[in-house]
Write a protein that holds these residues in place. Structure first.
Motif, PDB file in Angstrom:
ATOM      1  N   PRO A 116     -25.368 -45.827 127.459  1.00 21.66           N
ATOM      2  CA  PRO A 116     -26.322 -44.737 127.262  1.00 21.66           C
ATOM      3  C   PRO A 116     -25.861 -43.470 127.983  1.00 21.66           C
ATOM      4  CG  PRO A 116     -27.489 -46.778 127.673  1.00 21.66           C
ATOM      5  CD  PRO A 116     -26.032 -47.070 127.910  1.00 21.66           C
ATOM      6  N   GLY A 117     -25.926 -42.360 127.282  1.00 19.42           N
ATOM      7  CA  GLY A 117     -25.489 -41.087 127.843  1.00 19.42           C
ATOM      8  C   GLY A 117     -24.093 -40.685 127.426  1.00 19.42           C
ATOM      9  N   ASP A 118     -23.288 -41.652 126.934  1.00 21.62           N
ATOM     10  CA  ASP A 118     -21.963 -41.294 126.429  1.00 21.62           C
ATOM     11  C   ASP A 118     -22.085 -40.455 125.172  1.00 21.62           C
ATOM     12  OD1 ASP A 118     -20.626 -42.693 128.409  1.00 21.62           O
ATOM     13  OD2 ASP A 118     -20.340 -44.498 127.197  1.00 21.62           O
ATOM     14  N   GLU A 119     -21.076 -39.635 124.938  1.00 13.83           N
ATOM     15  CA  GLU A 119     -21.004 -38.853 123.707  1.00 13.83           C
ATOM     16  C   GLU A 119     -19.877 -39.371 122.832  1.00 13.83           C
ATOM     17  OE1 GLU A 119     -22.750 -34.579 125.368  1.00 13.83           O
ATOM     18  OE2 GLU A 119     -20.631 -34.754 124.822  1.00 13.83           O
ATOM     19  N   VAL A 120     -20.119 -39.334 121.524  1.00 13.27           N
ATOM     20  CA  VAL A 120     -19.135 -39.763 120.529  1.00 13.27           C
ATOM     21  C   VAL A 120     -18.885 -38.602 119.575  1.00 13.27           C
ATOM     22  CG1 VAL A 120     -18.625 -41.370 118.653  1.00 13.27           C
ATOM     23  CG2 VAL A 120     -19.927 -42.146 120.653  1.00 13.27           C
ATOM     24  N   VAL A 121     -17.643 -38.173 119.504  1.00 12.51           N
ATOM     25  CA  VAL A 121     -17.277 -37.130 118.549  1.00 12.51           C
ATOM     26  C   VAL A 121     -16.935 -37.810 117.229  1.00 12.51           C
ATOM     27  CG1 VAL A 121     -15.612 -35.333 117.989  1.00 12.51           C
ATOM     28  CG2 VAL A 121     -16.458 -35.556 120.336  1.00 12.51           C
ATOM     29  N   ALA A 122     -17.625 -37.415 116.159  1.00 15.72           N
ATOM     30  CA  ALA A 122     -17.412 -38.014 114.842  1.00 15.72           C
ATOM     31  C   ALA A 122     -17.233 -36.909 113.808  1.00 15.72           C
ATOM     32  CB  ALA A 122     -18.596 -38.896 114.452  1.00 15.72           C
ATOM     33  N   LEU A 123     -16.376 -37.176 112.834  1.00 21.59           N
ATOM     34  CA  LEU A 123     -16.143 -36.201 111.776  1.00 21.59           C
ATOM     35  C   LEU A 123     -17.298 -36.243 110.788  1.00 21.59           C
ATOM     36  CD1 LEU A 123     -12.320 -36.696 111.085  1.00 21.59           C
ATOM     37  CD2 LEU A 123     -13.459 -35.310 112.830  1.00 21.59           C
ATOM     38  N   ARG A 161     -11.620 -29.805 119.555  1.00 22.93           N
ATOM     39  CA  ARG A 161     -11.337 -29.711 120.987  1.00 22.93           C
ATOM     40  C   ARG A 161     -12.560 -29.197 121.758  1.00 22.93           C
ATOM     41  NH1 ARG A 161      -7.200 -29.626 124.583  1.00 22.93           N
ATOM     42  NH2 ARG A 161      -5.724 -30.240 122.960  1.00 22.93           N
ATOM     43  N   ALA A 162     -13.252 -28.243 121.173  1.00 23.07           N
ATOM     44  CA  ALA A 162     -14.417 -27.671 121.839  1.00 23.07           C
ATOM     45  C   ALA A 162     -15.572 -28.670 121.936  1.00 23.07           C
ATOM     46  CB  ALA A 162     -14.874 -26.412 121.103  1.00 23.07           C
ATOM     47  N   ALA A 163     -15.574 -29.675 121.053  1.00 18.43           N
ATOM     48  CA  ALA A 163     -16.664 -30.656 121.048  1.00 18.43           C
ATOM     49  C   ALA A 163     -16.543 -31.666 122.177  1.00 18.43           C
ATOM     50  CB  ALA A 163     -16.695 -31.385 119.710  1.00 18.43           C
ATOM     51  N   VAL A 164     -15.365 -31.801 122.755  1.00 25.02           N
ATOM     52  CA  VAL A 164     -15.146 -32.787 123.812  1.00 25.02           C
ATOM     53  C   VAL A 164     -15.656 -32.231 125.141  1.00 25.02           C
ATOM     54  CG1 VAL A 164     -13.394 -34.058 125.111  1.00 25.02           C
ATOM     55  CG2 VAL A 164     -13.186 -33.826 122.627  1.00 25.02           C
ATOM     56  N   THR A 165     -16.474 -33.032 125.823  1.00 25.26           N
ATOM     57  CA  THR A 165     -17.021 -32.651 127.123  1.00 25.26           C
ATOM     58  C   THR A 165     -16.711 -33.751 128.132  1.00 25.26           C
ATOM     59  OG1 THR A 165     -19.171 -33.754 126.924  1.00 25.26           O
ATOM     60  CG2 THR A 165     -18.941 -31.583 125.868  1.00 25.26           C
ATOM     61  N   ASP A 166     -17.187 -33.576 129.329  1.00 26.90           N
ATOM     62  CA  ASP A 166     -16.995 -34.595 130.362  1.00 26.90           C
ATOM     63  C   ASP A 166     -17.756 -35.885 130.043  1.00 26.90           C
ATOM     64  OD1 ASP A 166     -15.407 -32.849 131.776  1.00 26.90           O
ATOM     65  OD2 ASP A 166     -17.007 -32.199 133.127  1.00 26.90           O
ATOM     66  N   ARG A 167     -18.690 -35.817 129.117  1.00 22.18           N
ATOM     67  CA  ARG A 167     -19.468 -37.007 128.736  1.00 22.18           C
ATOM     68  C   ARG A 167     -18.873 -37.735 127.532  1.00 22.18           C
ATOM     69  NH1 ARG A 167     -22.842 -32.957 129.862  1.00 22.18           N
ATOM     70  NH2 ARG A 167     -23.135 -32.444 127.650  1.00 22.18           N
ATOM     71  N   THR A 168     -17.835 -37.167 126.929  1.00 22.57           N
ATOM     72  CA  THR A 168     -17.246 -37.790 125.743  1.00 22.57           C
ATOM     73  C   THR A 168     -16.541 -39.087 126.122  1.00 22.57           C
ATOM     74  OG1 THR A 168     -16.890 -35.609 124.778  1.00 22.57           O
ATOM     75  CG2 THR A 168     -15.741 -37.465 123.759  1.00 22.57           C
ATOM     76  N   ARG A 169     -16.902 -40.166 125.444  1.00 21.39           N
ATOM     77  CA  ARG A 169     -16.294 -41.479 125.676  1.00 21.39           C
ATOM     78  C   ARG A 169     -15.237 -41.792 124.633  1.00 21.39           C
ATOM     79  NH1 ARG A 169     -14.668 -45.853 128.736  1.00 21.39           N
ATOM     80  NH2 ARG A 169     -15.350 -47.853 127.847  1.00 21.39           N
ATOM     81  N   LEU A 170     -15.540 -41.460 123.372  1.00 25.59           N
ATOM     82  CA  LEU A 170     -14.583 -41.803 122.319  1.00 25.59           C
ATOM     83  C   LEU A 170     -14.699 -40.866 121.132  1.00 25.59           C
ATOM     84  CD1 LEU A 170     -16.034 -43.460 119.744  1.00 25.59           C
ATOM     85  CD2 LEU A 170     -16.077 -45.313 121.398  1.00 25.59           C
ATOM     86  N   ILE A 171     -13.643 -40.866 120.335  1.00 22.51           N
ATOM     87  CA  ILE A 171     -13.601 -40.159 119.060  1.00 22.51           C
ATOM     88  C   ILE A 171     -13.656 -41.214 117.968  1.00 22.51           C
ATOM     89  CG2 ILE A 171     -12.252 -38.661 117.551  1.00 22.51           C
ATOM     90  CD1 ILE A 171     -10.962 -37.446 120.037  1.00 22.51           C
TER      91      ILE A 171
END
Length: 393
Positions: A116-123, A161-171
């Motif tokens: 919980p709290g992780d971020e996931v960058v998805a297309l 690249r701009a979407a990635v933060t310190d909370r990003t766990r995975l793409i």
């Protein structure tokens, strides 16, 4: 009688109702329309693969619980496939896990790897189960939108690249990409890989359409790129490649630590599934190259048949480089609302499609786009094209 004040559905799933696929397939049945919405073929795959499943049933292989990681024959075949096709060497005992289709592989991967709290960058647009699985894991999805440009959908690497933060766990990747039909290039994947290594991110990559690429496109697994094998969970399945979507046989390949993590979640989902079909898929993965070449050629011809019909009917068409879906723009028809268009299309033309907006967080971005599946017989596609010509008049 006491009145329940708390909603029955877990709040993480509150935004997810009945899937658009169920709604539109039911609409197809009710109206007797040609269903080009849900992505399943209308004919079975190779007879020798079907007979391999029958043989396994008769021989009593897989009729009881198969091994949790999958039958050894299939795990070995998957490892051979990755080595032969991509030069990726995997230990079938420690680095291959069989799942109940790619959908379970995605769910198990995200449930295992996210907190919980992780971020996931998805297309974006994305297959709808991605959003649900991220939500079930208590994580937050961060969409990066693919946008149409010069007849194809493209990825803005600066936006990624701009979407990635310190909370990003995975793409979370999908290439070849459903629903747009885009196949990410080696250069694009190299930039994603560089970002993942730089920011120490995991990558979960859905490659179920790996064999469904056309023209000059080539599928490049991101795990083949420098620094990526050790941080990537690669997902694929038999359904799309061999046209047995009901068998629900998928798999992951990943380094031992990631495979063990995903297995820990997977064992409490289905535990095991599709026992006899696993033996059949092991044989399917060893079919001669002529099968895979024939599959691509057949689907490329069907892509062109349907795309030509859609263009003649007045759609703007984004002819795909992969998958078996074609995305269209309905604005040349004087339409702007994909949901309303798809719900009216069966009565207007006797054809069912899917509104792409359902695959977006940013619904306005996807509003005028509609997806059609071309994994049907040529006769069905021709009939659908003929019916759609009513729009042109």
């Amino acid at each position: 009688m006491a009145v329940m004040t708390r909603p029955l559905l877990n709040r993480r799933l509150a935004e997810f109702g009945t899937t658009i696929f169920a709604e539109m397939s039911a609409l197809a049945v009710r109206t007797g329309s040609i269903n080009l919405g849900q992505g399943f073929p209308d004919t079975d795959g190779p007879e020798e693969v079907r007979e391999a499943a029958v043989r396994a049933l008769r021989d009593g292989r897989g009729n009881q619980y198969p091994p949790g990681p999958g039958v050894p024959e299939l795990r070995t075949a998957v490892a051979e496939h990755q080595l032969k096709r991509y030069g990726l060497a995997f230990d079938p005992d420690a680095e291959v896990l069989v799942t109940a289709g790619a959908t379970e592989a995605i769910a198990a991967s995200l449930l295992a790897l996210l907190e919980p709290g992780d971020e996931v960058v998805a297309l974006e647009p994305y297959y709808d189960s991605y959003a649900a699985c991220i939500a079930m894991a208590g994580a937050t999805r961060v969409p990066v939108t693919l946008r149409p440009h010069d007849g194809a959908y493209v990825l803005d690497l600066d936006e990624l690249r701009a979407a990635v933060t310190d909370r990003t766990r995975l793409i979370l990747l999908n290439t070849p990409h459903n629903p747009t039909g885009t196949v990410l290039t080696r250069d694009e994947l190299a930039a994603i890989a560089e970002l993942a290594v730089e920011r120490d991110l995991l990558v979960v990559t859905d490659e179920v359409y790996e064999h469904l690429v056309f023209d000059d496109a080539a599928h490049v697994p991101i795990a083949t790129l420098p620094g990526m094998r050790e941080r990537t969970v690669t997902i694929s399945s038999a359904g799309k490649t061999f046209s047995f979507t009901g068998w629900k046989v998928g798999w992951i390949t990943a380094p031992p630590e990631l495979t063990a993590a995903v297995r820990s979640a997977k064992q409490f989902l289905t535990y095991v599934a599709s026992g006899p079909f696993q033996y059949a898929v092991a044989e399917a993965l060893r079919l001669p190259e002529t099968y895979f070449d024939g599959l691509r050629a057949d689907l490329a011809a069907k892509r062109d048949l349907l795309s030509d019909g859609l263009e003649q009917a007045g759609f703007a068409v984004y002819r795909p480089s992969g998958t078996y879906f074609v995305t269209t723009d309905i604005r040349p028809l004087g339409e702007t609302d994909g949901f309303a268009f798809c719900r009216s299309l069966p009565d207007r033309c006797g054809v069912v499609a899917i509104p792409n907006a359902v695959f977006y967080d940013h619904r306005d971005e996807g509003a005028p786009f509609v997806r059609f599946a071309f994994c049907k017989t040529a006769a069905v596609l021709q009939e659908a094209s003929d019916r759609l010509q009513r729009l042109a008049s």
